[in-house]
Design a protein around this motif. Structure first.
Motif, PDB file in Angstrom:
ATOM      1  N   LEU A   6       0.860  -1.187   0.000  1.00  0.00           N
ATOM      2  CA  LEU A   6       0.000   0.000   0.000  1.00  0.00           C
ATOM      3  C   LEU A   6       0.893   1.233   0.000  1.00  0.00           C
ATOM      4  N   TYR A   7       0.539   2.207  -0.831  1.00  0.00           N
ATOM      5  CA  TYR A   7       1.370   3.399  -0.939  1.00  0.00           C
ATOM      6  C   TYR A   7       0.544   4.576  -1.434  1.00  0.00           C
ATOM      7  N   GLU A  42      -9.974   9.595   2.900  1.00  0.00           N
ATOM      8  CA  GLU A  42     -11.124   8.735   3.173  1.00  0.00           C
ATOM      9  C   GLU A  42     -10.775   7.268   2.902  1.00  0.00           C
ATOM     10  N   GLU A  43     -10.073   7.015   1.800  1.00  0.00           N
ATOM     11  CA  GLU A  43      -9.655   5.657   1.475  1.00  0.00           C
ATOM     12  C   GLU A  43      -8.643   5.153   2.511  1.00  0.00           C
ATOM     13  N   ALA A  44      -7.726   6.035   2.922  1.00  0.00           N
ATOM     14  CA  ALA A  44      -6.741   5.669   3.950  1.00  0.00           C
ATOM     15  C   ALA A  44      -7.451   5.262   5.235  1.00  0.00           C
ATOM     16  N   GLU A  45      -8.446   6.006   5.619  1.00  0.00           N
ATOM     17  CA  GLU A  45      -9.213   5.704   6.829  1.00  0.00           C
ATOM     18  C   GLU A  45      -9.927   4.355   6.685  1.00  0.00           C
ATOM     19  N   ARG A  46     -10.549   4.142   5.552  1.00  0.00           N
ATOM     20  CA  ARG A  46     -11.287   2.904   5.306  1.00  0.00           C
ATOM     21  C   ARG A  46     -10.361   1.675   5.349  1.00  0.00           C
ATOM     22  N   LEU A  47      -9.139   1.831   4.824  1.00  0.00           N
ATOM     23  CA  LEU A  47      -8.178   0.729   4.771  1.00  0.00           C
ATOM     24  C   LEU A  47      -7.368   0.565   6.061  1.00  0.00           C
ATOM     25  N   GLY A  48      -7.435   1.565   6.937  1.00  0.00           N
ATOM     26  CA  GLY A  48      -6.558   1.543   8.118  1.00  0.00           C
ATOM     27  C   GLY A  48      -5.105   1.709   7.700  1.00  0.00           C
ATOM     28  N   PHE A  49      -4.875   2.559   6.701  1.00  0.00           N
ATOM     29  CA  PHE A  49      -3.568   2.777   6.078  1.00  0.00           C
ATOM     30  C   PHE A  49      -2.661   3.559   7.015  1.00  0.00           C
ATOM     31  N   HIS A  50      -1.581   2.909   7.489  1.00  0.00           N
ATOM     32  CA  HIS A  50      -0.660   3.522   8.444  1.00  0.00           C
ATOM     33  C   HIS A  50       0.552   4.154   7.775  1.00  0.00           C
ATOM     34  N   GLY A  51       0.379   4.641   6.591  1.00  0.00           N
ATOM     35  CA  GLY A  51       1.454   5.347   5.915  1.00  0.00           C
ATOM     36  C   GLY A  51       2.093   4.541   4.816  1.00  0.00           C
ATOM     37  N   SER A  52       2.800   5.261   3.988  1.00  0.00           N
ATOM     38  CA  SER A  52       3.424   4.694   2.796  1.00  0.00           C
ATOM     39  C   SER A  52       4.918   4.520   3.015  1.00  0.00           C
ATOM     40  N   PRO A  53       5.414   3.337   2.723  1.00  0.00           N
ATOM     41  CA  PRO A  53       4.729   2.134   2.261  1.00  0.00           C
ATOM     42  C   PRO A  53       4.274   1.276   3.440  1.00  0.00           C
ATOM     43  N   ILE A  55       3.223  -2.737   4.148  1.00  0.00           N
ATOM     44  CA  ILE A  55       3.395  -4.055   3.530  1.00  0.00           C
ATOM     45  C   ILE A  55       2.538  -5.049   4.295  1.00  0.00           C
ATOM     46  N   LEU A  56       1.578  -5.638   3.585  1.00  0.00           N
ATOM     47  CA  LEU A  56       0.622  -6.550   4.191  1.00  0.00           C
ATOM     48  C   LEU A  56       0.799  -7.957   3.641  1.00  0.00           C
ATOM     49  N   LEU A  57       0.587  -8.929   4.480  1.00  0.00           N
ATOM     50  CA  LEU A  57       0.556 -10.328   4.054  1.00  0.00           C
ATOM     51  C   LEU A  57      -0.837 -10.836   4.375  1.00  0.00           C
ATOM     52  N   ASP A  58      -1.559 -11.212   3.339  1.00  0.00           N
ATOM     53  CA  ASP A  58      -2.936 -11.663   3.507  1.00  0.00           C
ATOM     54  C   ASP A  58      -3.749 -10.656   4.329  1.00  0.00           C
ATOM     55  N   GLY A  59      -3.520  -9.367   4.080  1.00  0.00           N
ATOM     56  CA  GLY A  59      -4.270  -8.302   4.728  1.00  0.00           C
ATOM     57  C   GLY A  59      -3.756  -7.875   6.094  1.00  0.00           C
ATOM     58  N   VAL A  60      -2.699  -8.510   6.588  1.00  0.00           N
ATOM     59  CA  VAL A  60      -2.163  -8.186   7.916  1.00  0.00           C
ATOM     60  C   VAL A  60      -0.839  -7.449   7.762  1.00  0.00           C
ATOM     61  N   ASP A  61      -0.716  -6.319   8.451  1.00  0.00           N
ATOM     62  CA  ASP A  61       0.496  -5.510   8.390  1.00  0.00           C
ATOM     63  C   ASP A  61       1.671  -6.317   8.939  1.00  0.00           C
ATOM     64  N   LEU A  62       2.729  -6.449   8.130  1.00  0.00           N
ATOM     65  CA  LEU A  62       3.908  -7.212   8.550  1.00  0.00           C
ATOM     66  C   LEU A  62       4.745  -6.494   9.604  1.00  0.00           C
ATOM     67  N   PRO A  64       3.553  -4.127  12.318  1.00  0.00           N
ATOM     68  CA  PRO A  64       2.545  -3.351  13.041  1.00  0.00           C
ATOM     69  C   PRO A  64       3.183  -2.327  13.976  1.00  0.00           C
ATOM     70  N   ALA A  65       2.561  -1.185  14.019  1.00  0.00           N
ATOM     71  CA  ALA A  65       3.007  -0.108  14.914  1.00  0.00           C
ATOM     72  C   ALA A  65       1.784   0.353  15.699  1.00  0.00           C
ATOM     73  N   PRO A  66       1.708   0.026  16.976  1.00  0.00           N
ATOM     74  CA  PRO A  66       0.496   0.277  17.762  1.00  0.00           C
ATOM     75  C   PRO A  66       0.030   1.733  17.768  1.00  0.00           C
ATOM     76  N   ARG A  67       0.954   2.659  17.692  1.00  0.00           N
ATOM     77  CA  ARG A  67       0.555   4.070  17.763  1.00  0.00           C
ATOM     78  C   ARG A  67       0.622   4.775  16.408  1.00  0.00           C
ATOM     79  N   ALA A  68       0.660   4.008  15.337  1.00  0.00           N
ATOM     80  CA  ALA A  68       0.765   4.602  14.002  1.00  0.00           C
ATOM     81  C   ALA A  68      -0.501   5.375  13.652  1.00  0.00           C
ATOM     82  N   VAL A  69      -0.306   6.483  12.996  1.00  0.00           N
ATOM     83  CA  VAL A  69      -1.400   7.338  12.565  1.00  0.00           C
ATOM     84  C   VAL A  69      -1.951   6.809  11.246  1.00  0.00           C
TER      85      VAL A  69
END
Length: 99
Positions: A6-7, A42-53, A55-62, A64-69
């Motif tokens: 995701l980017y 809006e798309e970032a919010e819908r996807l839970g996008f924590h910034g670019s880039p 990297i997800l594996l089967d939809g799970v962030d490889l 994870p950053a608990p406090r990521a915006v």
């Protein structure tokens, strides 16, 4: 393994992450990389996008950053050499090997 990159285009770091994923695939790692550009807040919010880039594996962030915006921001990764715009090849190999 299905890896999604995701980017958003204004962040230069996604291209480095993409090159590293392509390199891993060329080394024989069984991954299929899908690139998905995030176009709006809006798309970032819908996807839970924590910034670019991201990297997800089967939809799970490889990485994870608990406090990521959530939003259209450039993401940073903690690497052995300090903060960087993308994980290192070794970091990517390690998380994908554990998957």
């Amino acid at each position: 393994m299905d890896v999604t990159l995701l980017y958003f285009d204004d962040c230069p770091h996604w291209k480095l992450a993409d090159r590293r994923l392509v390199e891993l695939a060329s080394e024989g790692l069984d991954i299929t990389v899908t690139r998905r550009e995030v176009h709006s807040a809006e798309e970032a919010e819908r996807l839970g996008f924590h910034g670019s880039p991201s990297i997800l594996l089967d939809g799970v962030d490889l990485f994870p950053a608990p406090r990521a915006v959530v939003g259209l921001t450039c993401r940073v990764y903690s690497t052995p050499d300090g903060l960087a715009g993308a994980p290192t090849l070794d970091q990517l190999r390690a998380v994908l090997a554990c998957a």
